[in-house]
Design an enzyme around this catalytic site. Structure first.
Site, PDB file in Angstrom:
ATOM      1  N   VAL A 274       0.873  -1.170   0.000  1.00 11.23           N
ATOM      2  CA  VAL A 274       0.000   0.000   0.000  1.00 11.23           C
ATOM      3  C   VAL A 274       0.908   1.218   0.000  1.00 11.23           C
ATOM      4  O   VAL A 274       2.089   1.108   0.372  1.00 11.23           O
ATOM      5  CB  VAL A 274      -0.917  -0.027   1.250  1.00 11.23           C
ATOM      6  CG1 VAL A 274      -0.097   0.062   2.538  1.00 11.23           C
ATOM      7  CG2 VAL A 274      -1.974   1.052   1.218  1.00 11.23           C
TER       8      VAL A 274
ATOM      9  N   HIS B 285      11.423  -7.800  10.638  1.00 14.17           N
ATOM     10  CA  HIS B 285      12.492  -6.855  10.322  1.00 14.17           C
ATOM     11  C   HIS B 285      13.481  -7.447   9.318  1.00 14.17           C
ATOM     12  O   HIS B 285      14.687  -7.474   9.561  1.00 14.17           O
ATOM     13  CB  HIS B 285      13.245  -6.454  11.586  1.00 14.17           C
ATOM     14  CG  HIS B 285      12.413  -5.761  12.602  1.00 14.17           C
ATOM     15  ND1 HIS B 285      12.774  -5.688  13.936  1.00 14.17           N
ATOM     16  CD2 HIS B 285      11.234  -5.103  12.508  1.00 14.17           C
ATOM     17  CE1 HIS B 285      11.848  -5.021  14.603  1.00 14.17           C
ATOM     18  NE2 HIS B 285      10.906  -4.662  13.752  1.00 14.17           N
TER      19      HIS B 285
ATOM     20  N   VAL C 161       6.156  -3.179 -10.607  1.00 14.51           N
ATOM     21  CA  VAL C 161       7.328  -3.152 -11.483  1.00 14.51           C
ATOM     22  C   VAL C 161       7.764  -4.591 -11.760  1.00 14.51           C
ATOM     23  O   VAL C 161       7.942  -5.393 -10.838  1.00 14.51           O
ATOM     24  CB  VAL C 161       8.468  -2.341 -10.857  1.00 14.51           C
ATOM     25  CG1 VAL C 161       9.770  -2.512 -11.634  1.00 14.51           C
ATOM     26  CG2 VAL C 161       8.082  -0.870 -10.777  1.00 14.51           C
TER      27      VAL C 161
ATOM     28  N   HIS D   6      14.352  -1.312  15.915  1.00 16.31           N
ATOM     29  CA  HIS D   6      13.415  -1.506  14.821  1.00 16.31           C
ATOM     30  C   HIS D   6      13.948  -0.721  13.628  1.00 16.31           C
ATOM     31  O   HIS D   6      14.729   0.221  13.780  1.00 16.31           O
ATOM     32  CB  HIS D   6      12.024  -1.048  15.240  1.00 16.31           C
ATOM     33  CG  HIS D   6      11.421  -1.921  16.311  1.00 16.31           C
ATOM     34  ND1 HIS D   6      10.219  -2.561  16.176  1.00 16.31           N
ATOM     35  CD2 HIS D   6      11.895  -2.277  17.529  1.00 16.31           C
ATOM     36  CE1 HIS D   6       9.959  -3.262  17.265  1.00 16.31           C
ATOM     37  NE2 HIS D   6      10.971  -3.107  18.104  1.00 16.31           N
TER      38      HIS D   6
END
Length: 693
Positions: free
Chosen positions: A132, A576, A286, A619
């Site tokens: 998104v 992560h 893409v 993070h």
């Protein structure tokens, strides 16, 4: 009854929504109409050529779009595979929805999955990523945590003295991270209840991304740092100033004006005045870069994309540069389909190799985590979930509550006097590990693993930098009501994985093999972190809310062999992933140089978390914002002979006014729909999202 309350709460929390068919301007909110003027293309009509074509409209892609288009003489296009997010705006904007009404598992999630992991009970683990505008910053758990100065300096040193290496050391990145930030101190009641400490000098106050604290905090959070202090993990009064270890209450990407999520779209794109030189095209996947020989290197002349699998492929020409910001999975995926990557992967598929780069998709790393789950009394649970807080029921403030209590214990905190022996054992295993654990047989990739391994073992491990992250999970667990968890996550893995394609169809997902727990040191550190989580639940004052341990349970798991047998059955990703297009010397299997340019190309750069050479004890959202800010500056200087021109369309201060989320007035009371506290308290961990790119 619980299911009914849950359904009602989720229904309320997702209002108001726009139907996908109602995205014509006459149906759009004031904020969405501003988005049109800010460059989002709803009719699919774009120009044939742009100076910069950005692949991916996530965190880094939208930072680049905003900063590069400040120059009115430069044209910028963003191609984003996902939708705009307009139809699910409140699920994005309401912080608590990251946990209670997540977009993960929907079409707004790439829904990646690993291959079965032999050392994790042969399980396949979900690897969700935001699909998104805004990418994972639109769906993650909102943690704004910085790495320590030492980690950035090691990143810089791994470049072997190459030109531009200093751009990734602490001093430069500290400046860039602050440039992206608009920090607001917590309100007095939240600061007192959470025992929150911070240093204003370590924060930026004029950037586009709001960093702040929830408008409501669960009282138990105030016990977090004191409990860790009792077991020897000291509280940190300045976790963002380069010493990111110890225990603290983290900042979150929350706009304090209306307590909505501040993410890359709302921060960098929505506030912009009209810019005719910026176009952002959603629903445009893409498929490849179109390359041509350019002297001794190759050049991207165009970018190919399609609206969906099976749709007609279209192309847009590149005048200056193609900038890959597809993330740790998307960027190597596009490179390989374009003919840039390991020849042994591309040739069997019949893909012409323009640049043989063995490191593309290699060096893959992630934060692996597990949790200890505790039970508490119903009375305490009511307090935990805020139903006893004055005015909390149905309030915007309560809906802004998210997990934020965090700690980074170092190796001495985990292993005590055994730490030096542990370090010696790791160093003694370097040769064996580089021979058996690196998925690639390429000598340069192996050399890069050795370089990172040595840096981790000799510099990071014996320092105060955290080796495990502890998180206080108060937003529910899969064990139902009246429970909470303490999570432990490995921060600097010695295991290595890889990502590669096994199909010529760019709509087929890549093969993701993180190689979890293939190095025994990773199991030891994660086990000791989980032990520490158990100890926290038994220590004053946090133990005052604990009535028992539900998982793994003291009766079942106590000895190291018992921990080691249980741990692989429950661990999962902390969301992560990184390092798959590592910034390293070419001789060490690097994919990009310190200017972020892909080796062997003249105008292709990668700008996202895939370029980090190693995982951080943090993070990834804040360092990636810093990376993108640094990259934008670097690119503008390159094309303007070392100078960054004055903004051609707007001034920096005018570009980023305070955002008001769904509210057109900026009123906190109007920002979010009401949801009953009692309903939210019953929402387990079915939709917990701790992503934090």
């Amino acid at each position: 009854m619980y299911a009914t309350r849950l359904a009602a709460a989720l229904a309320l929390a997702s209002l108001p929504l726009l139907a996908a068919a109602d995205l014509r301007p006459e149906y759009l909110s004031a904020r969405d109409k501003r988005a049109i003027s800010s460059g989002i293309i709803y009719d699919g009509q774009i120009a044939s050529t742009y100076d910069f074509v950005i692949i991916g409209g996530g965190l880094a892609g939208l930072v680049l779009a905003s900063r590069l288009s400040e120059d009115a003489n430069t044209t910028v296009l963003v191609l984003e595979a996902g939708d705009t997010g307009d139809a699910v705006r409140s699920q994005i904007d309401i912080p608590g929805n990251a946990y209670y009404s997540s977009l993960l598992g929907t079409t707004y999630d790439w829904q990646y999955e690993t291959v079965p992991q032999p050392n994790v009970a042969n399980r396949q683990l979900a690897w969700p990523r935001g699909r998104v505008l805004g990418g994972s910053t639109a769906v993650n758990g909102l943690y704004m945590v910085r790495p320590s100065a030492l980690e950035f300096n090691v990143w810089s040193q791994l470049q072997g003295g190459a030109q531009g290496a200093d751009d990734w050391a602490w001093d430069a990145m500290f400046t860039s991270m602050k440039k992206s930030e608009n920090f607001t101190a917590p309100i007095a009641s939240v600061q007192e209840a959470g025992a929150i400490e911070y240093n204003i000098d370590s924060h930026g106050t004029t950037g586009p991304v709001h960093t702040s604290y929830p408008g409501f905090i669960i009282p138990a959070v105030g016990n977090w740092t004191e409990t860790l202090d009792w077991i020897g993990v000291l509280p940190s009064a300045d976790p963002d100033g380069g010493q990111g270890w110890g225990a603290f209450i983290a900042t979150s990407c929350i706009n304090p004006d209306n307590l909505t999520r501040s993410y890359s779209r709302s921060a960098y794109i929505d506030p912009l005045p009209p810019r005719s030189n910026l176009a952002i095209l959603p629903n445009a996947t893409v498929t490849r870069l179109i390359l041509a020989q350019d002297g001794q290197s190759v050049k991207a002349t165009a970018v190919e994309y399609a609206a969906y699998d099976g749709a007609t492929r279209q192309t847009v020409n590149v005048n200056k540069e193609a900038l890959l910001s597809g993330g740790a999975i998307g960027s190597p995926h596009v490179l390989m389909h374009s003919g840039i990557g390991p020849t042994n992967v591309l040739q069997p598929l019949g893909i012409s190799t323009y640049v043989n780069l063995p490191g593309v998709g290699q060096n893959l790393q992630d934060h692996l985590s597990g949790q200890v789950v505790f039970s508490t009394t119903a009375e305490t649970a009511a307090s935990l979930h805020g139903s006893q807080a004055p005015g909390a029921n149905g309030s915007t403030a309560f809906l802004s509550f998210i997990n934020s209590a965090i700690a980074y214990p170092n190796i001495t905190d985990l292993l005590g006097d055994y730490a030096p022996t542990f370090q010696s054992d790791i160093l003694a295993n370097l040769t064996l590990s580089s021979t058996t654990l690196v998925p690639s047989t390429d000598s340069t990739v192996i050399a890069g693993y050795k370089a990172i391994y040595n840096a981790l073992a000799n510099t990071i491990l014996p320092s105060q930098v955290g080796q495990v992250e502890l998180l206080f999970g108060l937003t529910g667990t899969s064990f139902g009501a009246n429970t909470f968890s303490i999570q432990a996550a490995l921060q600097h893995p010695y295991s290595r994985g890889q990502l590669y394609i096994n199909s010529t169809d760019p709509f087929d997902k890549p093969v993701i093999d993180p190689g979890y727990l293939s190095h025994p040191a990773d199991t030891i550190m994660l086990r000791e972190g989980l032990k520490l989580a158990r100890i926290l639940g038994q220590t004053y004052p946090l133990n005052g809310i604990v009535t028992g341990e539900l998982s793994p349970g003291n009766a079942t798991v106590n000895t190291d062999p018992e921990w080691d047998a249980w741990l692989p059955t429950i661990v999962g990703t902390e969301y992560h992933p990184s390092c798959s297009c590592a910034m390293l010397p070419l001789a060490n299997g690097g994919v990009v140089d310190p200017q972020l340019r892909v080796y062997g190309t003249s105008n292709v750069r990668v700008i996202d978390s895939s370029v980090f050479p190693m995982e951080f004890a943090a993070h990834l959202m804040v360092p990636t914002y810093g990376l993108a800010e640094q990259a934008a500056q670097m690119i503008r200087q390159f094309w303007n002979e070392g100078a960054v021109p004055a903004n051609g369309t707007t001034t920096a201060s005018a570009s980023f006014p305070s955002q008001t989320g769904n509210s057109t007035t900026g009123s906190k009371s109007a920002a979010l729909p009401a949801v009953g506290i009692s309903s939210l308290a019953l929402m387990g961990a079915a939709a917990v999202a701790l992503l934090a790119l």
